[in-house]
Design an enzyme around this catalytic site. Structure first.
Site, short mmCIF file in Angstrom:
data_model
loop_
_atom_site.label_atom_id
_atom_site.label_comp_id
_atom_site.label_asym_id
_atom_site.label_seq_id
_atom_site.Cartn_x
_atom_site.Cartn_y
_atom_site.Cartn_z
N GLU A 47 0.72 -1.20 -0.01
CA GLU A 47 -0.01 0.14 -0.15
C GLU A 47 0.85 1.46 0.02
O GLU A 47 1.71 1.27 0.50
CB GLU A 47 -0.92 -0.22 1.25
CG GLU A 47 -1.74 1.25 1.55
CD GLU A 47 -2.32 1.30 2.92
OE1 GLU A 47 -1.53 0.91 4.05
OE2 GLU A 47 -3.34 1.76 3.10
N ASN A 107 -6.85 5.92 -1.95
CA ASN A 107 -6.06 5.19 -1.45
C ASN A 107 -6.12 4.01 -2.55
O ASN A 107 -6.93 3.17 -2.26
CB ASN A 107 -6.01 4.81 -0.09
CG ASN A 107 -4.92 3.93 0.21
OD1 ASN A 107 -4.34 3.32 -0.53
ND2 ASN A 107 -4.58 3.87 1.63
N LYS A 124 -9.42 1.79 -2.07
CA LYS A 124 -9.74 1.28 -0.67
C LYS A 124 -11.21 1.72 -0.05
O LYS A 124 -11.56 2.78 -0.02
CB LYS A 124 -8.62 1.82 0.36
CG LYS A 124 -8.55 1.28 1.59
CD LYS A 124 -7.31 1.59 2.39
CE LYS A 124 -7.05 1.15 3.74
NZ LYS A 124 -5.68 1.83 4.39
N GLU A 143 -6.33 8.72 7.70
CA GLU A 143 -6.67 8.21 6.25
C GLU A 143 -8.32 8.67 5.88
O GLU A 143 -8.49 9.26 4.87
CB GLU A 143 -6.89 6.79 6.18
CG GLU A 143 -5.40 6.11 6.16
CD GLU A 143 -5.62 4.77 5.60
OE1 GLU A 143 -5.99 4.34 4.66
OE2 GLU A 143 -5.00 3.91 6.42
N CYS A 168 -4.75 -3.09 3.00
CA CYS A 168 -4.49 -2.84 4.42
C CYS A 168 -5.66 -3.13 5.45
O CYS A 168 -5.94 -4.31 5.48
CB CYS A 168 -3.80 -1.50 4.50
SG CYS A 168 -3.08 -1.70 6.37
N ASN A 193 0.17 -0.93 5.49
CA ASN A 193 1.27 -0.23 6.27
C ASN A 193 0.54 -0.29 7.70
O ASN A 193 -0.64 0.54 7.92
CB ASN A 193 1.28 1.35 5.72
CG ASN A 193 1.95 1.53 4.70
OD1 ASN A 193 3.12 2.53 4.72
ND2 ASN A 193 1.61 1.30 3.44
N1 CDT Z 1 -3.00 1.66 6.45
C1 CDT Z 1 -3.84 1.02 7.06
O1 CDT Z 1 -5.11 0.78 6.99
N2 CDT Z 1 -3.47 0.63 8.50
C2 CDT Z 1 -4.48 0.25 9.42
C3 CDT Z 1 -4.20 0.77 10.74
C4 CDT Z 1 -5.23 0.71 11.68
S1 CDT Z 1 -5.21 1.41 13.30
C5 CDT Z 1 -5.79 2.98 12.69
C6 CDT Z 1 -4.40 -1.41 9.44
O2 CDT Z 1 -5.58 -1.73 9.69
O3 CDT Z 1 -3.49 -1.97 9.32
#
Ligand code: CDT
Length: 322
Positions: A47, A107, A124, A143, A168, A193
């Site tokens: 991502e 995204n 996304k 985000e 993600c 990420n």
């Molecule tokens: N990039 C991404 O979606 N990261 C989320 C972090 C969650 S905490 C706000 C994840 O689900 O890994």
């Protein structure tokens, strides 16, 4: 019969704010070449693979961060990746921040076939984090401020199979895999990420790797599909991101997993026909599913404890977000 797709999970290490796009693309090309040497048909990048994970910062004027977004794909910085992929005959999946000509921010991830042509695009759906600046956090997860949500999960006929994409946070939601699975998805590609520290509930920090494996493996097994989860890992601008990029078989077994927090390629031979072992037996959707009793899945968003149960318990309405 077997349909073998050799897939590389191309994890990257951190991308700092000062790193130029062309430096990052060079790193991706190096991973792509490793994939070609290993016989890969498809190399999967993370991502937001072209930039640092900028939603960790607040700016009053969001337009100040438009430079993190791609306005065309390929653009001048990313064209060398497309050209090298076509030259090598290796396809790829790439996550990036997309700014459309009419001003929408997403995204996004794309799927590019072995001839260098676009095979699919995904925006996304599940945007995690928060919308306002929350100064109490060590870092932000904005985000919901910088991106608009995409409008659904599609599959694409590519690489001799049925391929889907998610990004993600989507991987934590069973609906993601099931909506793909109901379209016959044989391989889901998912970049991520994931900060190791979760400010709203730090007790989850030590479980990040466990939860990552849990959702990738259960999504694969419960839908009879390959799942390729690929991280941007390591310490990025002071924020530690989870690695453990993995290629998971339809059995739920991990076939390959990264062991470092840096640029690293792991490869697995994925037999797409293995999906039918699960899709045609235990998870034969057409035979066993009972959509007539699943109405709540699409009919409501939050928790609705039935009145009689709620009145006997009292308490939380379950509407909080993070
Ligand atoms: N990039 C991404 O979606 N990261 C989320 C972090 C969650 S905490 C706000 C994840 O689900 O890994």
């Amino acid at each position: 019969m077997s349909r073998i797709l050799t897939v590389g999970a191309a994890q990257t290490g951190p991308i700092q704010r000062a790193d130029s796009r062309s430096d990052v693309v060079e790193r991706l090309i190096a991973l792509l070449r490793q994939g070609a040497d290993a016989g890969c048909d498809l190399v999967v990048f993370p991502e937001l693979a072209l930039t640092t994970f900028f939603p960790r910062w607040w700016v009053d004027d969001r337009a100040e961060f438009d430079h993190f977004f791609e306005t065309e794909m390929p653009g001048s910085d990313t064209k060398p990746l497309f050209d090298e992929a076509a030259r090598l005959g290796v396809g790829f999946h790439l996550g990036y921040a997309e700014l459309t000509p009419d001003g929408h921010h997403y995204n996004t991830a794309i799927l590019v076939e072995r001839d260098g042509l676009l095979a699919g695009r995904y925006r996304k759906v599940h945007l995690p984090g928060h919308h306002e600046h929350e100064p109490w956090r060590e870092f932000q997860h904005l985000e919901r401020y910088y991106f608009e949500p995409g409008d659904g999960f599609s599959v694409f006929g590519a690489f001799g199979g049925v391929v889907g994409m998610a990004i993600c946070n989507d991987r934590r939601w069973p609906e993601t895999y099931r909506v793909l699975g109901l379209q016959g998805c044989e391989m889901a590609l998912i970049g991520y990420n994931t900060p190791v520290h979760y400010p709203p509930d730090p007790s989850q920090d030590v479980l990040q790797g466990f939860h990552n494996g849990l959702v990738l493996q259960s999504g694969a097994y419960q839908n009879g599909m390959w799942v390729v989860g690929v991280a941007k890992a390591g310490e990025e601008e002071g924020c530690l991101l989870l690695g453990e990029s993995s290629i998971v078989a339809p059995s739920g077994e991990v076939r390959a997993r990264c062991t470092t927090d840096g640029d690293e390629l792991v490869v697995a031979e994925c037999d797409l026909d293995m999906c039918s072992n699960y899709k045609d037996t235990l998870f034969n959707f057409g035979y066993y599913r009972r959509p007539e009793v699943y109405g709540r899945i699409t009919g409501q968003t939050g928790v609705e404890v039935p009145d009689d149960v709620a009145s006997s318990l009292g308490g939380d309405d379950g509407t909080g977000g993070t």
